[in-house]
Design an enzyme around this catalytic site. Structure first.
Site, PDB file in Angstrom:
ATOM      1  N   SER A   1       0.856  -1.186   0.000  1.00  0.00           N
ATOM      2  CA  SER A   1       0.000   0.000   0.000  1.00  0.00           C
ATOM      3  C   SER A   1       0.894   1.238   0.000  1.00  0.00           C
ATOM      4  CB  SER A   1      -0.899  -0.008   1.233  1.00  0.00           C
ATOM      5  OG  SER A   1      -1.749   1.120   1.272  1.00  0.00           O
ATOM      6  N   CYS A   2       0.304   2.385  -0.346  1.00  0.00           N
ATOM      7  CA  CYS A   2       1.028   3.665  -0.286  1.00  0.00           C
ATOM      8  C   CYS A   2      -0.018   4.764  -0.232  1.00  0.00           C
ATOM      9  CB  CYS A   2       1.980   3.814  -1.474  1.00  0.00           C
ATOM     10  SG  CYS A   2       1.173   3.776  -3.086  1.00  0.00           S
ATOM     11  N   GLY A   3       0.177   5.858  -0.973  1.00  0.00           N
ATOM     12  CA  GLY A   3      -0.828   6.913  -1.019  1.00  0.00           C
ATOM     13  C   GLY A   3      -1.926   6.600  -2.008  1.00  0.00           C
TER      14      GLY A   3
ATOM     15  N   TRP B   1      -3.795   4.217   0.707  1.00  0.00           N
ATOM     16  CA  TRP B   1      -4.206   5.007   1.878  1.00  0.00           C
ATOM     17  C   TRP B   1      -5.217   6.093   1.537  1.00  0.00           C
ATOM     18  CZ3 TRP B   1      -4.483   4.069   6.683  1.00  0.00           C
ATOM     19  CH2 TRP B   1      -4.816   5.090   7.575  1.00  0.00           C
TER      20      TRP B   1
END
Length: 282
Positions: free
Chosen positions: A240-242, A269
């Site tokens: 996951s990330c932004g 996110w």
């Protein structure tokens, strides 16, 4: 005879040596960082690797009707739009970006998701190409002949919010977050003001910058050490990330390190932190 590549990353020397191969497709996958507020240069002044086609992640290869940025296309839409770029079943693709290693792994992962593996990321990206003074040209709007690219969708390569919710309690899955430690720990604000701070419960912090050194991915041995530290038993990974961009950098690094059971959380996110009633740790 088609050119076959067996590695997910290639050097600028390799690309230069194969630049005139008839099956080669070079994709410029550059997007600006969400945290970069500087003005981009005039597109008329932009230069690129000789023979490059622009791969527009934001406006063409994401679902612009979706509520969250960089949402993947359906397999049918992806196939049609890739064919429109002149890409064929026997093409070999090299993707790069202007930041070294940033958005190009997202495109590499998209093609993995769609079942196409004869694709690699250019290590060091455009900065390394320029440093070596290899051939460039002014950006062109090429109109290629329609290709015969076909999708073979691999659903295990992507996860959605309901999958991540289940994975929180799954002891056989590691959720790794590519954002900075400050954003993970809620000591830095999110770049999008409508997104809450924090992280997914039971996830671990692995900033994508940790696997990059001076615009290059770290060596296979270094990557293996980094990923083994957080996942020594080779459990499944969800990255996951932004918005799914730098999660794909982790996917690329994990693949090189020998991990094959991994997926990218498409909403990442931005979706998790702006959706009501989802658990958040700070």
């Amino acid at each position: 005879m088609s050119l076959i590549n067996n590695t997910p990353i290639v050097s600028v020397d390799w690309l230069q040596a194969n630049l005139e191969h008839k099956n080669l497709v070079i994709l410029d996958c550059t997007i600006p960082k969400v945290t970069d507020k500087s003005k981009t240069s005039n597109s008329n002044e932009k230069i690129q690797i000789k023979g490059t086609i622009f791969f527009d992640i934001k406006n063409t290869f994401s679902d612009v009707t979706a509520p969250f940025p960089n949402t993947i296309l359906s397999s049918k839409e992806f196939e049609e739009k890739v064919q429109a770029l002149g890409i064929n079943k026997d093409s070999i693709i090299v993707c790069y970006d202007d930041l070294g290693i940033y958005s190009s792994p997202r495109v590499w992962w998209m093609f993995q998701l769609m079942g196409f593996t004869n694709i690699a990321v250019l290590d060091g990206g455009f900065p390394m190409w320029l440093e070596n003074r290899f051939p460039t040209e002014k950006q062109k709007n090429n109109t290629p002949t329609k290709g015969d690219f076909k999708v073979d969708y691999q659903p295990e390569k992507v996860k959605f919010t309901e999958d991540v919710l289940k994975a929180i309690e799954d002891k056989e899955t590691i959720i790794a977050d590519a954002r900075s430690k400050g954003r993970f720990n809620c000591t830095e604000p999110e770049p999008r003001s409508d997104v809450k701070g924090g992280h997914i419960p039971n996830s671990v912090s692995l900033p994508f910058s940790k696997i990059i050194k001076k615009g290059h991915l770290k060596s296979e041995e270094e990557l293996r050490v980094i990923f083994n530290q957080i996942n020594p038993k080779k459990k499944a990974f969800i990255f996951s990330c932004g918005t799914g961009i730098t999660a794909s950098v982790l996917a690329l690094g994990a693949d090189i390190a020998g991990y094959k059971n991994y997926a990218v959380y498409d909403g990442s996110w931005t979706e998790w932190g702006s959706t009501a009633n989802l658990p958040i740790e700070k």
